[in-house]
Design an enzyme around this catalytic site. Structure first.
Site, PDB file in Angstrom:
ATOM      1  N   GLU A  29       0.853  -1.197   0.000  1.00 47.32           N
ATOM      2  CA  GLU A  29       0.000   0.000   0.000  1.00 47.32           C
ATOM      3  C   GLU A  29       0.888   1.245   0.000  1.00 47.32           C
ATOM      4  OE1 GLU A  29      -3.185  -0.121   2.909  1.00 47.32           O
ATOM      5  OE2 GLU A  29      -3.473  -2.237   2.537  1.00 47.32           O
ATOM      6  N   HIS A  65      -9.127   9.330   2.737  1.00 47.26           N
ATOM      7  CA  HIS A  65      -8.676   8.243   1.858  1.00 47.26           C
ATOM      8  C   HIS A  65      -8.890   8.706   0.426  1.00 47.26           C
ATOM      9  CE1 HIS A  65      -8.087   4.354   0.035  1.00 47.26           C
ATOM     10  NE2 HIS A  65      -7.795   3.822   1.208  1.00 47.26           N
ATOM     11  N   ARG A  94      -0.813   8.821   1.563  1.00 44.22           N
ATOM     12  CA  ARG A  94      -2.218   9.186   1.358  1.00 44.22           C
ATOM     13  C   ARG A  94      -2.513  10.676   1.335  1.00 44.22           C
ATOM     14  NH1 ARG A  94      -5.527   4.948   4.901  1.00 44.22           N
ATOM     15  NH2 ARG A  94      -4.798   3.292   3.549  1.00 44.22           N
ATOM     16  N   HIS A 142     -11.604   9.386   6.420  1.00 45.47           N
ATOM     17  CA  HIS A 142     -11.348   7.959   6.614  1.00 45.47           C
ATOM     18  C   HIS A 142     -10.862   7.618   8.015  1.00 45.47           C
ATOM     19  CE1 HIS A 142     -10.254   3.903   5.416  1.00 45.47           C
ATOM     20  NE2 HIS A 142      -8.990   4.100   5.744  1.00 45.47           N
ATOM     21  N   ARG A 197      -1.189   8.867   9.029  1.00 47.64           N
ATOM     22  CA  ARG A 197      -1.003   7.435   9.308  1.00 47.64           C
ATOM     23  C   ARG A 197      -0.526   6.678   8.068  1.00 47.64           C
ATOM     24  NH1 ARG A 197      -4.756   2.833   8.798  1.00 47.64           N
ATOM     25  NH2 ARG A 197      -6.073   4.342   7.720  1.00 47.64           N
TER      26      ARG A 197
HETATM   27  P1  FAD Z   1     -13.896   0.210  15.671  1.00 45.35           P
HETATM   28  O1  FAD Z   1     -13.545  -1.008  14.961  1.00 45.35           O
HETATM   29  O2  FAD Z   1     -14.476   1.321  14.885  1.00 45.35           O
HETATM   30  O3  FAD Z   1     -14.916  -0.176  16.822  1.00 45.35           O
HETATM   31  C1  FAD Z   1     -15.567   0.826  17.568  1.00 45.35           C
HETATM   32  C2  FAD Z   1     -16.650   0.170  18.386  1.00 45.35           C
HETATM   33  O4  FAD Z   1     -17.159   1.082  19.349  1.00 45.35           O
HETATM   34  C3  FAD Z   1     -17.857  -0.283  17.584  1.00 45.35           C
HETATM   35  O5  FAD Z   1     -18.264  -1.516  18.084  1.00 45.35           O
HETATM   36  C4  FAD Z   1     -18.904   0.792  17.879  1.00 45.35           C
HETATM   37  O6  FAD Z   1     -20.229   0.382  17.736  1.00 45.35           O
HETATM   38  C5  FAD Z   1     -18.578   1.075  19.328  1.00 45.35           C
HETATM   39  N1  FAD Z   1     -19.025   2.388  19.824  1.00 45.35           N
HETATM   40  C6  FAD Z   1     -18.728   3.612  19.347  1.00 45.35           C
HETATM   41  N2  FAD Z   1     -19.311   4.556  20.126  1.00 45.35           N
HETATM   42  C7  FAD Z   1     -19.972   3.909  21.103  1.00 45.35           C
HETATM   43  C8  FAD Z   1     -20.770   4.315  22.202  1.00 45.35           C
HETATM   44  N3  FAD Z   1     -21.028   5.609  22.452  1.00 45.35           N
HETATM   45  N4  FAD Z   1     -21.302   3.367  23.006  1.00 45.35           N
HETATM   46  C9  FAD Z   1     -21.087   2.050  22.776  1.00 45.35           C
HETATM   47  N5  FAD Z   1     -20.345   1.604  21.736  1.00 45.35           N
HETATM   48  C10 FAD Z   1     -19.795   2.528  20.923  1.00 45.35           C
HETATM   49  N6  FAD Z   1      -6.982   0.045   8.997  1.00 45.35           N
HETATM   50  C11 FAD Z   1      -5.961  -0.810   8.726  1.00 45.35           C
HETATM   51  O7  FAD Z   1      -4.998  -0.899   9.490  1.00 45.35           O
HETATM   52  N7  FAD Z   1      -6.011  -1.581   7.603  1.00 45.35           N
HETATM   53  C12 FAD Z   1      -7.048  -1.538   6.730  1.00 45.35           C
HETATM   54  O8  FAD Z   1      -7.067  -2.268   5.755  1.00 45.35           O
HETATM   55  C13 FAD Z   1      -8.104  -0.637   6.984  1.00 45.35           C
HETATM   56  N8  FAD Z   1      -9.140  -0.527   6.125  1.00 45.35           N
HETATM   57  C14 FAD Z   1     -10.192   0.275   6.461  1.00 45.35           C
HETATM   58  C15 FAD Z   1     -11.296   0.317   5.613  1.00 45.35           C
HETATM   59  C16 FAD Z   1     -12.412   1.057   5.968  1.00 45.35           C
HETATM   60  C17 FAD Z   1     -13.594   1.103   5.054  1.00 45.35           C
HETATM   61  C18 FAD Z   1     -12.416   1.792   7.174  1.00 45.35           C
HETATM   62  C19 FAD Z   1     -13.617   2.593   7.570  1.00 45.35           C
HETATM   63  C20 FAD Z   1     -11.302   1.782   7.993  1.00 45.35           C
HETATM   64  C21 FAD Z   1     -10.180   1.033   7.648  1.00 45.35           C
HETATM   65  N9  FAD Z   1      -9.066   0.983   8.463  1.00 45.35           N
HETATM   66  C22 FAD Z   1      -8.039   0.130   8.165  1.00 45.35           C
HETATM   67  C23 FAD Z   1      -9.058   1.642   9.760  1.00 45.35           C
HETATM   68  C24 FAD Z   1      -9.384   0.602  10.838  1.00 45.35           C
HETATM   69  O9  FAD Z   1     -10.384  -0.259  10.350  1.00 45.35           O
HETATM   70  C25 FAD Z   1      -9.846   1.216  12.122  1.00 45.35           C
HETATM   71  O10 FAD Z   1      -8.989   2.251  12.507  1.00 45.35           O
HETATM   72  C26 FAD Z   1      -9.876   0.181  13.223  1.00 45.35           C
HETATM   73  O11 FAD Z   1     -10.643  -0.911  12.819  1.00 45.35           O
HETATM   74  C27 FAD Z   1     -10.438   0.786  14.488  1.00 45.35           C
HETATM   75  O12 FAD Z   1     -10.646  -0.234  15.412  1.00 45.35           O
HETATM   76  P2  FAD Z   1     -11.247   0.140  16.822  1.00 45.35           P
HETATM   77  O13 FAD Z   1     -11.412  -1.138  17.560  1.00 45.35           O
HETATM   78  O14 FAD Z   1     -10.439   1.210  17.432  1.00 45.35           O
HETATM   79  O15 FAD Z   1     -12.670   0.795  16.491  1.00 45.35           O
HETATM   80  C1  SIN Z   2      -7.320   0.388   2.412  1.00 47.97           C
HETATM   81  O1  SIN Z   2      -7.547  -0.802   2.228  1.00 47.97           O
HETATM   82  O2  SIN Z   2      -7.033   1.176   1.522  1.00 47.97           O
HETATM   83  C2  SIN Z   2      -7.415   0.920   3.798  1.00 47.97           C
HETATM   84  C3  SIN Z   2      -6.151   0.704   4.475  1.00 47.97           C
HETATM   85  C4  SIN Z   2      -6.051   1.573   5.677  1.00 47.97           C
HETATM   86  O3  SIN Z   2      -6.890   2.434   5.923  1.00 47.97           O
HETATM   87  O4  SIN Z   2      -5.065   1.412   6.404  1.00 47.97           O
END
Ligand code: FAD
Ligand code: SIN
Length: 532
Positions: free
Chosen positions: A118, A241, A287, A348, A383
């Site tokens: 990437e 993104h 990015r 993103h 990032r």
């Molecule tokens: P999340 O996975 O967002 O989980 C948050 C949780 O908190 C959810 O369950 C939500 O419902 C809950 N929540 C929020 N507010 C409240 C509240 N007030 N009360 C109760 N529950 C609540 N990163 C990478 O490293 N590689 C990738 O390939 C990548 N691809 C991505 C693709 C997309 C489309 C997106 C959107 C993001 C991507 N990212 C990627 C970023 C990455 O997915 C996230 O940064 C990461 O998953 C965040 O994990 P987390 O556990 O911190 O939060």
């Molecule tokens: C992607 O697959 O382009 C998302 C990767 C990331 O947000 O780190």
């Protein structure tokens, strides 16, 4: 009141990983505002960056992360997270996660992990499960949680506000002792108490009109922590993104950077390549640079989008490597094996967040934060792709260890029940919906990829007015998740604007036409906001 040994807010990779680690030592409540799988994690496509190949080194991954972070990363944190990544990945595989593999050439069918590439990575180092990495990780973690009798998951429970001893008017140093939670189906607010509470609520993409994030991403964790008195850092660094699918009926669908990693080329709508003038890595530049180049190309030509062309790759390869992207595009009438994909940048990732160390500790004892909600210093001003799942995995493990080492306080304060306004007025729902739209459009137009001082000041004034209006609702009406999310996006929007105004330079994702260059005096300076 519900008492637990550990409370986890959020069921993405950060929350679930932490819960699994502490569960053998006590009862865990996972509170999550929708169904348990709904999270940014579930939509992650590209994968997890980690050093697993012989051609790669920790030093190279550290260097790429620092380079992308534009001088603002904390090098000690970067080194720790990169070094510990491979061990955490091995544990994830042991839990049941299946990453994509490939046959090792000339080896009689032996297989190894398939590594993607990437933007900003000097080596192939992204472990992935085709293009649905997040869904597979979420599934593996939720299956493991289901096998743990000590963990109770509260779905459709919305965390409203943290409870601290300071808020309760208790003498002595402040600490976090619980959280008020709206049980959405029952419509009642419950008190959850614990002396170890993890914020794992993810990011804030929904603050912007166009985003790759699902609806849960409303910055609730940052808003709750800030209201509780925790420091919040570097909120000006919102990552856009470069390639979100441009189609009137496609809601927030990402076209993974891995498509460019496999040779996808960005072109104008007339088919001209335009990245060469912006960065030597062209379509695979970091990015911030790609998103700004697309933004500038769209503004220059007046086009509504640009194109991502990977039609030169064999169709079978594309269908096998990107099944989800292929199928989704096809549903919208686009065959990516035959024609370029229309794309636009979209909000993103939140690089800033609740200020923590690499063990997830915030400034408030008893309150921890891990994952996208936290700012450890790994990402700096921008990032590196696929470093966020890595950060969540490593820091959840470290936070779990730290929480188990702590000496829990003996006295548990009495926590009063939630007091709420009683009024309900369906006519006002339209005002809530209107304010939601207004904030998101304002942030997109005035606080987006390219900023100016004047636009930021305008946005600040408007948000201040909206926050006043929202606060009145909040006191008078019974709480609903829409109102709570509106209150949170308004506060997070204000934090982003205030942080952007506080940084008089352009660095990484914070690009301001009034200060178009980085200022060496601001290198290594975080923008820290605390409730006055
Ligand atoms: P999340 O996975 O967002 O989980 C948050 C949780 O908190 C959810 O369950 C939500 O419902 C809950 N929540 C929020 N507010 C409240 C509240 N007030 N009360 C109760 N529950 C609540 N990163 C990478 O490293 N590689 C990738 O390939 C990548 N691809 C991505 C693709 C997309 C489309 C997106 C959107 C993001 C991507 N990212 C990627 C970023 C990455 O997915 C996230 O940064 C990461 O998953 C965040 O994990 P987390 O556990 O911190 O939060
Ligand atoms: C992607 O697959 O382009 C998302 C990767 C990331 O947000 O780190």
């Amino acid at each position: 009141m519900k008492q637990f040994d550990f409370i986890v807010l959020g069921s993405g990779i950060a929350g679930l990983s932490f819960a699994l680690q502490v569960a053998p030592h006590g009862r865990v409540a996972i509170i999550t505002k929708k169904n348990r799988a709904e999270s940014n994690t579930n939509y992650a496509q590209g994968g997890i960056a980690a050093v697993t190949s012989k051609e790669d080194t920790t030093e190279m991954h550290v260097r790429d992360t620092l380079e992308a972070g534009a001088g603002l990363c904390r090098e000690d944190v970067v080194r720790t997270i990169v070094q510990e990544g491979p061990a955490r990945i091995a544990e994830l595989i042991e839990l049941g996660m299946q990453f994509s593999e490939r046959e090792i050439p000339r080896s009689d069918g032996a297989r190894e992990l398939d590594l993607g590439k990437e933007g900003g990575h000097s080596k192939r180092r992204i472990l992935h499960a085709k293009d649905v990495t997040g869904r597979e990780i979420e599934k593996a973690l939720l299956n493991a949680v289901a096998r743990q009798p000590q963990i109770e998951v509260f779905e459709n429970h919305f965390a409203i506000d943290l409870i601290t001893t300071q808020k309760l008017g208790r003498p002595g140093p402040n600490r976090c002792v619980g959280v008020y939670v709206l049980d959405k189906p029952a419509g009642v607010v419950e008190t959850f108490a614990s002396d170890a509470i993890l914020l794992a609520t993810g990011g804030c993409g929904k603050v912007y009109l166009y985003t790759t994030n699902p609806d849960i991403a409303t910055g609730d964790g940052v808003a709750m922590a800030y209201r509780a008195g925790a420091a919040v850092a570097n909120m000006e660094f919102i990552q856009f993104h470069p390639t979100c699918l441009y189609h009137p009926r496609a809601k927030s669908f990402l076209i993974s950077e891995a498509v460019r990693g496999e040779g996808g080329i960005l072109k104008t709508i007339n088919g001209n390549e335009f990245m060469a003038g912006h960065h030597p890595l062209q379509s695979l530049a970091p990015r911030d640079i790609v998103a700004r180049a697309i933004d500038s190309e769209m503004k220059r030509s007046g086009a509504t989008h640009v194109l991502l062309d990977i039609t030169h790759k064999p169709a079978d390869f594309l269908r096998e490597r990107f099944p989800n992207i292929y199928e989704t595009c096809l549903r919208h009438g686009i065959d990516m094996t035959l024609e370029p994909i229309p794309v636009v940048p979209a909000a993103h990732y939140q690089c800033g967040g609740v200020l923590t160390n690499v063990d997830g500790e915030t400034g408030i004892p008893g309150l921890y934060a891990v994952g996208e909600v936290a700012c450890t210093g790994l990402h700096g001003a921008n990032r590196l792709a696929s470093n966020s799942l890595l950060e969540a995995l490593v820091c959840a493990h470290r936070a779990g260890r730290r929480v188990l080492e702590r000496i829990a306080p003996e006295a548990r304060p009495v926590i009063p029940d939630w007091q709420s306004g009683r009024a309900t007025n369906p006519d006002e729902l339209v005002v809530i919906a209107h304010n939601w739209d207004e904030i998101r459009r304002l942030m997109w137009d005035y606080v987006g990829i390219v900023r100016t001082h004047k636009r930021l000041l305008r946005a600040q004034t408007r948000i201040a007015n909206l926050r006043g209006e929202i606060q009145e609702f909040y006191w008078d009406f019974t709480v609903s998740s829409d109102l709570l999310e509106l209150r949170n996006i308004a506060l997070v929007a204000e934090l982003i604007i205030t942080s952007a105004l506080a940084r008089p330079e352009s660095r990484g994702l914070n690009y301001n036409l009034d200060h178009p260059f980085p200022d060496p005096a601001w290198a290594q300076r975080d923008t820290i906001l605390e409730r006055g």
